[in-house]
Design an enzyme around this catalytic site. Sequence first.
Site, PDB file in Angstrom:
ATOM      1  N   GLY A   1       0.838  -1.211   0.000  1.00 38.15           N
ATOM      2  CA  GLY A   1       0.000   0.000   0.000  1.00 38.15           C
ATOM      3  C   GLY A   1       0.858   1.240   0.000  1.00 38.15           C
ATOM      4  O   GLY A   1       2.047   1.177  -0.300  1.00 38.15           O
ATOM      5  N   ASN A   2       0.257   2.372   0.307  1.00 39.13           N
ATOM      6  CA  ASN A   2       1.030   3.614   0.419  1.00 39.13           C
ATOM      7  C   ASN A   2       0.378   4.516   1.464  1.00 39.13           C
ATOM      8  O   ASN A   2      -0.649   4.182   2.020  1.00 39.13           O
ATOM      9  CB  ASN A   2       1.162   4.297  -0.951  1.00 39.13           C
ATOM     10  CG  ASN A   2      -0.187   4.636  -1.541  1.00 39.13           C
ATOM     11  OD1 ASN A   2      -0.914   5.461  -1.001  1.00 39.13           O
ATOM     12  ND2 ASN A   2      -0.537   3.977  -2.652  1.00 39.13           N
TER      13      ASN A   2
END
Length: 399
Positions: free
Chosen positions: A208-209
């Site tokens: 993810g980020n």
Amino acid sequence: MLDGKHIILGITGGIAAYKSAMLARLLVKAGAEVQVIMTPAAKEFIAPLTLSTLTGNPVISEFFTANTGEWHSHVDLGLWADAMVIAPATASSIGKMANGIADNMLITTYLSAKAPVFVAPAMDLDMMAHPSTARNLSYLRSYGNHIIEARSGELASHLVGKGRMEEPENIVAYLEVYFSRHNDLTGKHVMITAGPTYEKIDPVRFIGNYSSGKMGYALAEEAAKRGARVTLVSGPVSTSVSHPSISVVRVESAVQMLAAATKAFADADVAILAAAVADYAPAEPSEHKIKREGNEPPEIRLVKNPDIAATLGQLKKDGQHLVGFALETDNEMANAADKLKRKNLDMIVLNSLKDEGAGFGTDTNKITIIDRDGTAVSSSLKSKKEVATDIFDHIIAKF
Ligand code: C5P
């Protein structure tokens, strides 16, 4: 423009309070639903009965009704309102609003209000001219409140100078102009992507980020406030929306986001792609939790995710407007301009990771808007809410 709008009319204790009856009447005539909140001192100047009769709603003045114990929720009132108008606003109430002195129902509601606030000061000329009044009004302006300036003329004291409350019909006209400017997306469908995407490694892990979704959510709220129907295609975030015209489609991965965005784009007039879509996803997510014991560290083979912006750029028809974001670390302008062309966007919003306070997770952003013809407009560091307003002002002006 005021038809169906929920308006809180705050009345404070000044002689101009007698004009608030006319203001209440004009607002009701314009189709607004009006809830009056009076400070205790205001009731010395005008009877609540006059205002409850004109508005059809009981006047609120205390935190609760003494004989029934009914509690008036300033939070609920603050959320109910599309606008809050404080007219007249005395020096004392302006001072309390500027400094958060919540010792009555009106100031408490003011502090809870999410809607735009309009303040029409009225006081004697020497009070108006005092530096504390000027300072407090400048505080209110810095909070984004709209000051409807007092007029010069004869005052209740028979002195002549600045301090007369603006006439009720002009206050109504001011609100109408405000709402007409803020209804410029009525009948339009706006699609927004927001937040990160999560790309599954196994049932408990993902790539993810750090995207918080705050920029995309602020854009969705702004579009809805301006009258649009909004589809917000959101990756996993903890941010939420409050406007009833926003429907949120929750997705996790880029592939899911592409499907939801493509569907919503079919009849969208404007699409803004504010999501931080993962560029790669694990090729073969494991169906079982990858175990550490007895295993070498796994190698995760990645495959390219679809480019949602570029896909919509291909699908785009005449009359549809596509806006992208670019978060760059170097060669910002050239990279952003290149993305705009490559993805067939109409506009790209550049935020640089070099700017402190801009980008992921923050409540602020500093942007440059680049158009297809290469013109670029940069703005200073602002709240994401203000940035959302600027972006839609730009979209409306351009398209
Ligand atoms: O190529 P880059 O990720 O920098 O492009 C940024 C723009 O493209 C943003 O508007 C982003 O939401 C969009 N984008 C997308 N799908 C991707 C990658 C980026 O919609 N897979």
